[in-house]
Scaffold this motif. Sequence first.
Motif, PDB file in Angstrom:
ATOM      1  N   TYR A 216      39.449  37.437  38.677  1.00 25.29           N
ATOM      2  CA  TYR A 216      40.337  36.416  38.109  1.00 25.29           C
ATOM      3  C   TYR A 216      39.820  35.920  36.767  1.00 25.29           C
ATOM      4  CZ  TYR A 216      43.958  32.823  38.379  1.00 25.29           C
ATOM      5  OH  TYR A 216      45.069  32.041  38.141  1.00 25.29           O
ATOM      6  N   PHE A 217      38.497  35.970  36.595  1.00 26.14           N
ATOM      7  CA  PHE A 217      37.907  35.647  35.291  1.00 26.14           C
ATOM      8  C   PHE A 217      38.527  36.524  34.218  1.00 26.14           C
ATOM      9  CE2 PHE A 217      34.853  36.223  31.888  1.00 26.14           C
ATOM     10  CZ  PHE A 217      34.316  34.953  31.684  1.00 26.14           C
ATOM     11  N   LEU A 218      38.739  37.795  34.555  1.00 26.87           N
ATOM     12  CA  LEU A 218      39.332  38.722  33.595  1.00 26.87           C
ATOM     13  C   LEU A 218      40.834  38.513  33.449  1.00 26.87           C
ATOM     14  CD1 LEU A 218      39.288  41.149  31.704  1.00 26.87           C
ATOM     15  CD2 LEU A 218      39.442  42.634  33.713  1.00 26.87           C
ATOM     16  N   THR A 219      41.568  38.467  34.574  1.00 24.55           N
ATOM     17  CA  THR A 219      43.034  38.422  34.467  1.00 24.55           C
ATOM     18  C   THR A 219      43.530  37.087  33.913  1.00 24.55           C
ATOM     19  OG1 THR A 219      43.274  37.718  36.787  1.00 24.55           O
ATOM     20  CG2 THR A 219      43.325  40.086  36.330  1.00 24.55           C
ATOM     21  N   PHE A 220      43.084  35.996  34.506  1.00 26.51           N
ATOM     22  CA  PHE A 220      43.526  34.689  34.002  1.00 26.51           C
ATOM     23  C   PHE A 220      42.834  34.359  32.689  1.00 26.51           C
ATOM     24  CE2 PHE A 220      43.790  29.979  33.996  1.00 26.51           C
ATOM     25  CZ  PHE A 220      45.181  29.865  34.054  1.00 26.51           C
ATOM     26  N   GLY A 221      41.595  34.819  32.548  1.00 26.48           N
ATOM     27  CA  GLY A 221      40.888  34.597  31.294  1.00 26.48           C
ATOM     28  C   GLY A 221      41.589  35.247  30.119  1.00 26.48           C
ATOM     29  N   THR A 222      42.153  36.438  30.339  1.00 24.56           N
ATOM     30  CA  THR A 222      42.930  37.098  29.291  1.00 24.56           C
ATOM     31  C   THR A 222      44.129  36.245  28.902  1.00 24.56           C
ATOM     32  OG1 THR A 222      42.283  39.297  30.090  1.00 24.56           O
ATOM     33  CG2 THR A 222      44.257  39.170  28.717  1.00 24.56           C
ATOM     34  N   PHE A 223      44.813  35.728  29.926  1.00 27.51           N
ATOM     35  CA  PHE A 223      45.992  34.892  29.681  1.00 27.51           C
ATOM     36  C   PHE A 223      45.626  33.635  28.885  1.00 27.51           C
ATOM     37  CE2 PHE A 223      48.438  31.175  31.165  1.00 27.51           C
ATOM     38  CZ  PHE A 223      49.684  31.513  30.669  1.00 27.51           C
TER      39      PHE A 223
END
Length: 387
Positions: A216-223
């Motif tokens: 989620y660090f990656l997916t939401f972090g990208t957002f």
Amino acid sequence: MTTLSITNRPTFQLSLQTFSLVSSFMVWVILSSLMPFISQDLNLTATQITWITSAPVISGSLLRIPMGYYTGKFGASKVFIFNFIALIIPVYLISTSTSFIALFSLGLLIGISGATFSIGVTSLPKYYAKEKHGFVNGIFGLGNIGTAFTSFLAPVLANLLGWRLTIQLYLILIIFMIFIHFFFADKTEQTTTEKFINPINFLRKNKNIFVISLFYFLTFGTFVTFTVMLPTLLVSVFELSEVDAGLITAIFIIIATLIRPVGGILGDKFNPYFLLVIVFTTIGLSSLLLSLVNEYNIFIIAIMILSLSSGIGNGVVFKVVPMVATTQTGVANGIVAATGSFGGFIPPLVIGFIIGATNSYTIGFILFSILSAVCLIIILSKYNIEN
């Protein structure tokens, strides 16, 4: 037996809490959305801009863990009311601020609006069968569209009214949400008596939550990273107007937000780990493309692909959380949500440092590709990805 009034009907709760998230996220990104105006008015440096726009993300990240726990303990209604009341004074003071220190400090305070995501993902599953949790969390995640509303509307209003009055208008929204929750929220929500557990100890006993948090660090972090960076990036690199940059940012947010329920639905129907393999591959390749090209049209295509993949990933991840955490779900949701929010705080700071050293975003985009590869390797080695 509890009477099923309108306030505790699943559809009503889903609608109310999603609208509450929209309103909270509108406040959460007010500083980053108006930063081109604020920085010009107060002569802020690039480093100061980075810290101010990151401040709400910092506190919003840390507060998601206790926010999830207290939602489980007291119910969504009381926690939402507390949240909106706590925003009134700092939002007003931001509109009167004249210094970096004031804006950074108040930005930390309004970060509570970004922590409200933990409320819905903890509360709403109580109203629905397990087979619908991916869909429900995906619908609630539509509240992210609040960031799009502010990204587009705030610069338009600031052009007409000035950035200070624009921020003060948000007080009307906040007071309205307090009224709605006070009179219409569910006061009979099922709560838990579980004691708050140290997040570090919880992660030691639930190592899978640590891994899901990284995802989620990656997916939401990208957002979040592109949500807070795009307005300034598009103005400084491609020389767009503040309004045009806000429009592009809003489109990025809308795509990621509207596709999120699709991610949840797909997670209900297919192997969510297989779906995350596709997500990580897409984010990695799109980030790599951003690092290799400097042409506007290709840049826009790449960030919209990032929008799609991160949105689907956000929906899938919260389908996985209850699969690996059967107790202390409020804390588990809070940890994952907090880690994701940190994904929107750390990359902008790192990229801001890189820009200061190299005058380029290239290395920052490459780092997203590297993190995507790490997540891809972990999921391929650790989980069953057969579709």
